[in-house]
Design an enzyme around this catalytic site. Structure first.
Site, PDB file in Angstrom:
ATOM      1  N   GLY A   1       5.354  -0.885   0.933  1.00 52.71           N
ATOM      2  CA  GLY A   1       4.340  -0.105   1.653  1.00 52.71           C
ATOM      3  C   GLY A   1       3.876   1.163   0.967  1.00 52.71           C
ATOM      4  N   SER A   2       3.887   1.193  -0.374  1.00 55.12           N
ATOM      5  CA  SER A   2       3.405   2.417  -1.028  1.00 55.12           C
ATOM      6  C   SER A   2       1.898   2.578  -0.843  1.00 55.12           C
ATOM      7  CB  SER A   2       3.790   2.460  -2.508  1.00 55.12           C
ATOM      8  OG  SER A   2       3.078   1.513  -3.248  1.00 55.12           O
ATOM      9  N   ASN A   3       1.168   1.479  -0.749  1.00 55.88           N
ATOM     10  CA  ASN A   3      -0.271   1.594  -0.462  1.00 55.88           C
ATOM     11  C   ASN A   3      -0.490   2.107   0.964  1.00 55.88           C
ATOM     12  OD1 ASN A   3      -2.180   0.696  -2.693  1.00 55.88           O
ATOM     13  ND2 ASN A   3      -0.606  -0.887  -2.785  1.00 55.88           N
TER      14      ASN A   3
ATOM     15  N   MET B   1       1.898 -10.240   1.921  1.00 49.69           N
ATOM     16  CA  MET B   1       2.051 -11.313   0.941  1.00 49.69           C
ATOM     17  C   MET B   1       1.856 -12.706   1.557  1.00 49.69           C
ATOM     18  SD  MET B   1       2.376  -9.213  -1.379  1.00 49.69           S
ATOM     19  CE  MET B   1       2.784  -9.985  -2.931  1.00 49.69           C
TER      20      MET B   1
ATOM     21  N   ASN C   1      -8.393  -6.050   1.262  1.00 50.55           N
ATOM     22  CA  ASN C   1      -7.125  -6.314   0.568  1.00 50.55           C
ATOM     23  C   ASN C   1      -7.147  -5.574  -0.762  1.00 50.55           C
ATOM     24  OD1 ASN C   1      -4.619  -7.629  -0.041  1.00 50.55           O
ATOM     25  ND2 ASN C   1      -5.743  -9.007  -1.408  1.00 50.55           N
TER      26      ASN C   1
ATOM     27  N   HIS D   1      -5.666  -5.979  -4.694  1.00 49.32           N
ATOM     28  CA  HIS D   1      -5.062  -6.961  -5.591  1.00 49.32           C
ATOM     29  C   HIS D   1      -4.798  -6.294  -6.943  1.00 49.32           C
ATOM     30  CE1 HIS D   1      -4.089 -10.866  -7.181  1.00 49.32           C
ATOM     31  NE2 HIS D   1      -4.845 -10.595  -8.225  1.00 49.32           N
TER      32      HIS D   1
ATOM     33  N   LEU E   1      -8.514 -17.485  -1.752  1.00 50.73           N
ATOM     34  CA  LEU E   1      -7.418 -16.648  -2.261  1.00 50.73           C
ATOM     35  C   LEU E   1      -8.013 -15.613  -3.222  1.00 50.73           C
ATOM     36  CD1 LEU E   1      -4.393 -16.015  -2.693  1.00 50.73           C
ATOM     37  CD2 LEU E   1      -4.383 -17.758  -4.490  1.00 50.73           C
ATOM     38  N   ASP E   2      -8.098 -14.369  -2.770  1.00 50.33           N
ATOM     39  CA  ASP E   2      -8.614 -13.263  -3.594  1.00 50.33           C
ATOM     40  C   ASP E   2     -10.035 -13.511  -4.094  1.00 50.33           C
ATOM     41  OD1 ASP E   2      -6.156 -11.905  -3.296  1.00 50.33           O
ATOM     42  OD2 ASP E   2      -5.284 -13.012  -4.965  1.00 50.33           O
TER      43      ASP E   2
ATOM     44  N   GLU F   1      -4.060   1.937  -7.660  1.00 46.74           N
ATOM     45  CA  GLU F   1      -4.190   1.334  -6.322  1.00 46.74           C
ATOM     46  C   GLU F   1      -4.200   2.442  -5.267  1.00 46.74           C
ATOM     47  OE1 GLU F   1      -1.640  -1.995  -5.333  1.00 46.74           O
ATOM     48  OE2 GLU F   1      -1.348  -2.480  -7.436  1.00 46.74           O
TER      49      GLU F   1
HETATM   50  C1  GRF Z   1       0.631  -3.997  -4.676  1.00 44.64           C
HETATM   51  O1  GRF Z   1       0.707  -4.159  -6.058  1.00 44.64           O
HETATM   52  C2  GRF Z   1      -0.575  -4.712  -4.128  1.00 44.64           C
HETATM   53  O2  GRF Z   1      -1.653  -4.713  -5.012  1.00 44.64           O
HETATM   54  C3  GRF Z   1      -0.060  -6.097  -3.951  1.00 44.64           C
HETATM   55  O3  GRF Z   1       1.261  -5.950  -3.503  1.00 44.64           O
HETATM   56  C4  GRF Z   1       1.774  -4.699  -3.958  1.00 44.64           C
HETATM   57  C5  GRF Z   1       2.226  -3.970  -2.731  1.00 44.64           C
HETATM   58  O4  GRF Z   1       2.838  -2.761  -3.009  1.00 44.64           O
HETATM   59  N1  GRF Z   1      -0.928  -6.855  -3.084  1.00 44.64           N
HETATM   60  P1  GRF Z   1       3.185  -1.773  -1.828  1.00 44.64           P
HETATM   61  O5  GRF Z   1       3.969  -2.571  -0.774  1.00 44.64           O
HETATM   62  O6  GRF Z   1       1.914  -1.213  -1.253  1.00 44.64           O
HETATM   63  O7  GRF Z   1       4.043  -0.715  -2.448  1.00 44.64           O
END
Ligand code: GRF
Length: 201
Positions: free
Chosen positions: A12-14, A90, A107, A109, A144-145, A174
């Site tokens: 969950g860093s995003n 995922m 999303n 990617h 898919l993407d 990101e």
């Molecule tokens: C990221 O690299 C994102 O692009 C991909 O999964 C990873 C998730 O990272 N879809 P985080 O859980 O947000 O740290």
């Protein structure tokens, strides 16, 4: 105000970068909830730390994939969510959710789409021998993407890169472009010409 529902599976860093952008005032949206498909996702801790409602909704508890995504859709609709943000979710998102939120699911990617779709995009880039990779924020369609691209950032691939070093370099970008894409959406700056996303200057 844009009401965001976040779906995540893991670290969950995003998700964190979006929380931080809201806290700093850069992003004027409300984060209504976090939904995970994994009861152990660290993203849940991040939600707790910021008083964001979280729900672990597991596919194994549903009879069909359709039932699963209908449940997620209902939860999001109940909270009045109008933008769904996949932050390391995922799974290939089901039809029920996509139909309920047309061009309202984003999303991120970790590659420059349409290259290196699917899982392990950073590994794919290394194995292919690309010299530049990066990340893409896009709207989600049923492929898919494959959905319309909103923003991309390019990142060099270095000759001594491992999957980890490349992933880390991409991840930094990101965390920049995801909040930016959400801001453009929230500000009403995105429009479509066919599958091309136009950004108002
Ligand atoms: C990221 O690299 C994102 O692009 C991909 O999964 C990873 C998730 O990272 N879809 P985080 O859980 O947000 O740290």
């Amino acid at each position: 105000m844009t009401k965001v529902g976040v779906l995540a599976s893991g670290h969950g860093s995003n998700f964190q970068s979006i929380i931080d952008a809201v806290k700093s005032g850069y992003l004027n949206v409300s984060i209504e909830c976090l939904i995970t498909n994994n009861a152990d996702a660290f993203a849940i801790e991040r939600a707790k730390a910021h008083g964001i409602t979280s729900m672990a909704i597991l596919e194994k508890d549903f009879r069909t994939k359709d039932d699963y995504y209908r449940k997620i859709t209902t939860e999001l609709q109940t909270l009045g969510v109008n933008l769904v943000v996949l932050a390391g979710f995922m799974k290939l998102v089901g039809k029920a959710l996509i139909e309920a939120f047309p061009m309202r699911i984003m999303n991120i990617h970790p590659a420059l789409l349409p290259s290196f779709k699917g899982l392990h995009a950073q590994r794919q880039a290394l194995q292919y021998g690309g010299k530049v990779s990066g990340c893409t924020v896009h709207f989600v369609d049923e492929g898919l993407d494959t959905g319309p691209i909103i923003i991309q950032a390019a990142v060099p691939v270095l000759s001594n890169d491992t999957e980890d070093t490349l992933s880390e370099r991409i991840l930094k970008y990101e965390h920049e472009i995801y909040p930016r894409a959400i801001k453009l959406f929230a500000d009403g700056a995105l429009s479509f010409e066919g599958r091309v996303v136009k950004i108002a200057e």
